[in-house]
Design an enzyme around this catalytic site. Structure first.
Site, PDB file in Angstrom:
ATOM      1  N   ARG A   1       0.848  -1.204   0.000  1.00  0.00           N
ATOM      2  CA  ARG A   1       0.000   0.000   0.000  1.00  0.00           C
ATOM      3  C   ARG A   1       0.879   1.248   0.000  1.00  0.00           C
ATOM      4  O   ARG A   1       0.631   2.198  -0.740  1.00  0.00           O
ATOM      5  CB  ARG A   1      -0.948   0.006   1.212  1.00  0.00           C
TER       6      ARG A   1
ATOM      7  N   LYS B   1     -10.144   6.698 -18.563  1.00  0.00           N
ATOM      8  CA  LYS B   1     -10.562   7.184 -19.874  1.00  0.00           C
ATOM      9  C   LYS B   1      -9.389   7.095 -20.859  1.00  0.00           C
ATOM     10  O   LYS B   1      -8.891   6.020 -21.085  1.00  0.00           O
ATOM     11  CB  LYS B   1     -11.118   8.616 -19.726  1.00  0.00           C
TER      12      LYS B   1
HETATM   13  C1  PLP Z   1     -14.771   9.572 -15.362  1.00  0.00           C
HETATM   14  C2  PLP Z   1     -14.331  10.881 -14.849  1.00  0.00           C
HETATM   15  C3  PLP Z   1     -14.003  11.059 -13.492  1.00  0.00           C
HETATM   16  C4  PLP Z   1     -14.121   9.950 -12.475  1.00  0.00           C
HETATM   17  O1  PLP Z   1     -13.215   8.935 -12.707  1.00  0.00           O
HETATM   18  P1  PLP Z   1     -13.454   7.399 -12.312  1.00  0.00           P
HETATM   19  O2  PLP Z   1     -12.216   6.744 -12.767  1.00  0.00           O
HETATM   20  O3  PLP Z   1     -14.693   6.952 -13.015  1.00  0.00           O
HETATM   21  O4  PLP Z   1     -13.635   7.368 -10.825  1.00  0.00           O
HETATM   22  C5  PLP Z   1     -13.556  12.312 -13.094  1.00  0.00           C
HETATM   23  N1  PLP Z   1     -13.460  13.343 -13.967  1.00  0.00           N
HETATM   24  C6  PLP Z   1     -13.783  13.203 -15.267  1.00  0.00           C
HETATM   25  C7  PLP Z   1     -13.656  14.366 -16.190  1.00  0.00           C
HETATM   26  C8  PLP Z   1     -14.232  11.980 -15.752  1.00  0.00           C
HETATM   27  O5  PLP Z   1     -14.571  11.856 -17.049  1.00  0.00           O
END
Ligand code: PLP
Length: 390
Positions: free
Chosen positions: A57, A205
């Protein structure tokens, strides 16, 4: 008007993504590919006398390589990875205390909005929202404002916020500026260079780009803040698994190639949609009719695969269109190799109150596309047949 050029792309970006912190000499078998280290614990020579790591961790070899690569790509000194984008955001809340105030851009990611207003509020941290214009941030600062939180371009209306101007305001007022760089990645935008204190990512993403890992990251150059974030990462336990770190290291090798193609294809599709009689309006920061086109050219090297458009019609037209798509998948999320389409008003942004949706123009005929890496010709053909079906 400053001509048609964006900021130059960083020349060595792909080389850094492939080689930074990945010298084979650091591993006992000279592995060319960073090893996946799954051990949760590490043998010590004597009590409290350990080589480098003690417990996974607080530090893990695979994660550490990934953190160094992400920091380098953002032109930052220190990187930290988290279990999700929201896990990163949650951890940053640990920089604040009861009585502090966050000034947040109004068109923020829904999960960030929920975290601030529904969870941080329970711990006495207040949040209020600002319009996207830099002046609005200055006007809405409070005595107890400790953090400004922006995201640019915003989702799903792709408005662009002037990072440098907001950074000037935050510096003058001794406030921490956090920029969510998920939509563009450091390939197209480097918030730390524009004056931000902290960059945050949903690695889920574009950075991972293969729709098979949920992860977040933070990059920071300020030593004091970085020390605190390192402490919080371990103290709050919001870390990702080594396997996911291994996957993302692999994904980053092609980030430059992927972003180039996402960018090219989304602009091509934006222009195609603009000329279609069943489309009312297209929003894409790389189009010269975008309201912040000049600003976009000043602060970015280009735009990703995200675009939104209003079709002529109502909710039924939107539904018919989305259900007729064959290559674009009707789904939430974004940034993967596969093209996605969605209806923000009833999907990603359904939790945004109706009056706020109306004000942000998130209407029933607003469609959001995440343009993937398929052949652009087949994507256009798919859009063409789905528009014909309305
Ligand atoms: C998806 C997203 C998040 C959150 O991220 P997760 O990995 O789903 O927890 C935060 N900010 C933006 C702009 C996003 O598109």
């Amino acid at each position: 008007m400053s001509g048609d050029s964006f900021l130059p792309l960083q020349e060595e970006f792909a080389t850094l993504a492939i080689h930074e912190a990945q010298e084979p000499e650091q591993w006992s078998c000279m592995e060319v590919v960073t090893p996946l280290s799954t051990s949760t614990t590490f043998k010590q020579n004597g009590p409290a006398d350990f080589k480098k790591y003690e417990y996974s961790r607080s530090g893990n070899p695979t994660r550490e390589v990934l953190e160094k690569v992400i920091a380098k790509l953002e032109d930052g000194k220190h990187g930290f990875c988290f279990s999700s984008g929201l896990g990163a955001n949650t951890t940053l809340l640990g920089l604040l205390k009861s009585g502090d105030h966050i000034l947040c851009i109004n068109d923020v990611y829904g999960g960030t909005n929920r975290l601030f207003t529904k969870v941080a509020s329970r711990f006495g941290i207040e949040t209020s929202f600002s319009e996207i214009e830099a002046d609005s941030f200055e006007k809405n600062l409070r005595k107890n404002t400790k953090m400004i939180w922006i995201e640019t371009p915003t989702n799903p209306t792709l408005q662009v916020c002037d990072i440098q101007r907001v950074a000037d305001i935050s510096k003058k007022n001794n406030v921490i500026l956090v920029v969510d760089n998920t939509f563009l990645t450091p390939y197209f935008q480097k918030p730390l260079m524009l004056g931000a204190d902290i960059v945050v990512h949903s690695i889920t993403k574009y950075m991972n780009g293969h729709s098979d890992v949920v992860m977040g990251a933070v990059v920071c150059s300020n030593e004091e803040l970085s020390k605190e974030i390192k402490f919080l990462q371990n103290a709050m336990g919001t870390v990702p698994s080594p396997f996911d770190c291994y996957q993302v290291l692999r994904s980053l090798k092609t980030l430059a190639l992927r972003m180039k193609q996402h960018s090219e294809s989304s602009l091509h599709i934006a222009k195609y949609l603009e000329s279609h009689p069943k489309v009312e309006k297209v929003i894409h920061p790389g189009l010269s009719n975008h309201p912040q086109y000049e600003l976009t050219k000043r602060q970015t090297s280009g735009h990703s695969g995200m675009l939104s458009f209003y079709i002529k019609g109502d909710i039924d037209s939107s539904k018919k269109f989305l259900q007729s798509l064959k290559i674009f998948t009707l789904a939430e999320s974004l940034g993967g190799y596969e093209s996605l389409a969605e209806l923000p008003a009833v999907m990603t942004h359904s939790s945004v109150p109706a009056d706020q949706r109306e004000r942000l123009r998130i209407t029933d005929n607003l469609i959001r596309l995440s343009v993937g890496l398929e052949d652009v010709g087949s994507l256009v053909a798919d859009l063409e047949q789905a528009l014909a079906a309305i």
